[in-house]
Design a protein around this motif. Sequence first.
Motif, short mmCIF file in Angstrom:
data_model
loop_
_atom_site.label_atom_id
_atom_site.label_comp_id
_atom_site.label_asym_id
_atom_site.label_seq_id
_atom_site.Cartn_x
_atom_site.Cartn_y
_atom_site.Cartn_z
N HIS A 279 0.87 -1.25 0.14
CA HIS A 279 -0.05 -0.01 -0.23
C HIS A 279 0.87 1.14 0.01
O HIS A 279 1.71 1.22 0.85
CB HIS A 279 -1.04 0.02 1.11
CG HIS A 279 -1.87 -1.23 1.54
ND1 HIS A 279 -2.73 -1.67 0.49
CD2 HIS A 279 -1.47 -2.22 2.11
CE1 HIS A 279 -3.27 -2.58 0.81
NE2 HIS A 279 -2.48 -3.14 2.01
N ILE A 280 0.78 2.07 -1.03
CA ILE A 280 1.59 3.24 -1.13
C ILE A 280 0.75 4.47 -1.04
O ILE A 280 -0.27 4.76 -1.90
CB ILE A 280 2.33 3.20 -2.47
CG1 ILE A 280 3.17 1.92 -2.45
CG2 ILE A 280 3.53 4.18 -2.77
CD1 ILE A 280 3.52 1.55 -3.94
N SER A 281 1.28 5.56 -0.36
CA SER A 281 0.66 6.93 -0.39
C SER A 281 1.72 7.92 -0.82
O SER A 281 2.82 7.68 -0.24
CB SER A 281 0.06 7.21 1.03
OG SER A 281 -1.23 6.60 1.16
N THR A 282 1.49 8.80 -1.58
CA THR A 282 2.53 9.53 -1.96
C THR A 282 1.99 11.29 -1.86
O THR A 282 0.77 11.63 -1.92
CB THR A 282 2.78 9.71 -3.49
OG1 THR A 282 1.63 9.54 -4.22
CG2 THR A 282 3.52 8.20 -3.41
N PHE A 283 3.05 12.15 -1.33
CA PHE A 283 2.86 13.66 -1.46
C PHE A 283 3.14 14.16 -2.80
O PHE A 283 4.05 13.61 -3.43
CB PHE A 283 3.39 14.22 -0.31
CG PHE A 283 2.86 13.88 1.05
CD1 PHE A 283 1.69 14.44 1.49
CD2 PHE A 283 3.66 12.98 1.85
CE1 PHE A 283 1.28 14.16 2.73
CE2 PHE A 283 3.13 12.71 3.16
CZ PHE A 283 1.93 13.25 3.50
N HIS A 284 2.68 15.24 -3.10
CA HIS A 284 3.02 15.78 -4.34
C HIS A 284 3.73 17.17 -4.00
O HIS A 284 2.95 18.09 -3.52
CB HIS A 284 1.93 15.76 -5.38
CG HIS A 284 1.38 14.39 -5.51
ND1 HIS A 284 1.90 14.15 -7.02
CD2 HIS A 284 0.44 13.89 -5.22
CE1 HIS A 284 1.45 12.68 -7.23
NE2 HIS A 284 0.73 12.50 -5.95
N GLY A 285 4.74 17.43 -4.30
CA GLY A 285 5.31 18.77 -4.07
C GLY A 285 5.88 18.83 -2.45
O GLY A 285 6.30 17.99 -1.89
N GLU A 286 6.20 20.01 -2.02
CA GLU A 286 6.66 20.18 -0.74
C GLU A 286 5.46 20.22 0.48
O GLU A 286 5.88 20.30 1.43
CB GLU A 286 7.24 21.75 -0.74
CG GLU A 286 8.56 21.56 -1.61
CD GLU A 286 9.75 21.08 -0.67
OE1 GLU A 286 9.87 20.57 0.49
OE2 GLU A 286 10.76 20.49 -1.52
N THR A 287 4.37 20.54 -0.22
CA THR A 287 3.33 20.49 1.00
C THR A 287 2.41 19.58 1.06
O THR A 287 2.08 19.03 -0.04
CB THR A 287 2.45 22.24 0.85
OG1 THR A 287 1.89 21.66 -0.62
CG2 THR A 287 3.34 23.20 0.90
N PRO A 288 1.71 19.13 2.23
CA PRO A 288 2.05 19.70 3.51
C PRO A 288 3.56 19.03 4.00
O PRO A 288 4.30 19.95 4.64
CB PRO A 288 1.15 19.28 4.40
CG PRO A 288 0.71 17.93 3.77
CD PRO A 288 0.60 18.16 2.41
N VAL A 289 4.08 18.27 3.46
CA VAL A 289 5.43 17.73 3.85
C VAL A 289 6.04 17.20 2.50
O VAL A 289 5.45 16.78 1.66
CB VAL A 289 5.63 16.66 4.91
CG1 VAL A 289 5.28 17.33 6.28
CG2 VAL A 289 4.90 15.47 4.55
N TYR A 290 7.55 17.04 2.55
CA TYR A 290 8.22 16.68 1.43
C TYR A 290 8.96 15.51 2.28
O TYR A 290 9.84 15.61 3.31
CB TYR A 290 9.44 17.42 0.85
CG TYR A 290 10.28 16.72 0.11
CD1 TYR A 290 10.04 16.48 -1.38
CD2 TYR A 290 11.62 16.17 0.35
CE1 TYR A 290 10.95 15.98 -2.22
CE2 TYR A 290 12.24 15.40 -0.27
CZ TYR A 290 11.98 15.30 -1.75
OH TYR A 290 13.03 14.81 -2.68
#
Length: 348
Positions: A279-290
């Motif tokens: 199961h994979i979750s990803t953030f995009h860019g710097e917000t809210p966190v990198y």
Amino acid sequence: MSRRSSFRKLLPLILLVIVVLFLETGHHKQNIKGDSTTQSNLPAASAPAGSLSLITEPAASVQPVIDLINSAKKSVDMVMYELQDPQVEQALVAAHNRGVTVRVLLNGGYYGTPDKHQPNKNAYDYLQKNGVDVHYTPGYFALTHQKTLVVDGSTGLIMTFNLQPQYYATSRDFGIIDKDAQDVSAIETVFNADWQQIKLSQTPVGDDLLWSPGSESATVSLINQAKKSIKVYNEEMADKRVVAALGDAAMRGVDVKIVMTDQKSWHQNFSTLKSQGAHISTFHGETPVYVHAKMIVVDDTKAFLGSENFSLTSLERNRELGLVTTDKAIIASLNNTFNNDFQIAAPY
């Protein structure tokens, strides 16, 4: 001459060849066994209770680093991949000015070749101008990606983060304040060797430490121990053996969860892992966190934190340092942060 007579004359030579082959075969087996044990060895994770404490970023920002430098009475030894923080640099100079012995090792480039961008040049020049002993790191590593601070030979800080103010507000990172005497002594032993450009044949692991070069097999071994769950933060998902180990764990029923910042470079491995049940979750860019952290939590009982990314260069060619712990309070805090990030990041 009869065949029997010829055989009798050749018999001593035949026996000698058999003995040599037997010894060579036995020696080869011993070497294989020894190499395998060494490459897959994890630290004991046996720090005394209360000797480790967790820093979580971005909440803490750089203040714990400055506080530790300001507390120094005798010595400060720092290893840093990227140092671009005037507050930290000023704290190091202030420590030097009050009589503390300050030594700083800054990454100097790929296998000792100066980086054309020279990210550490300003810090190097400032520290040198103000009397602080500063060296570039040895050229026998691809990079020195280690991020550590040791004060008075008694307190260490092992970081997943660099000292760059532009990232403090958004970077998911961690640090471990380590007061275990065995760990701190080992970090200082390696620091002194790298300071003098002496390449160690074996790095001391103290009670908890996992060093690179040479940590790929130990990382895979940690993943292979999982029976119920694995939680992963990392900046890279490139190392074939690590990716395979995570996939194997998912296929044998382990609940594998990964939180990373989305990058196209990792999509193929993300897709493979997802098809295997991760199961994979990803953030995009710097917000809210990198996600810059490097973390593995196995079965909610054992955790790795350090500077090692999941790439062959990081695990096998760089100077890196991480730590393995079974501290319940640290693992509970890591789980809390991870679970929140996993929920708010986008499913891959």
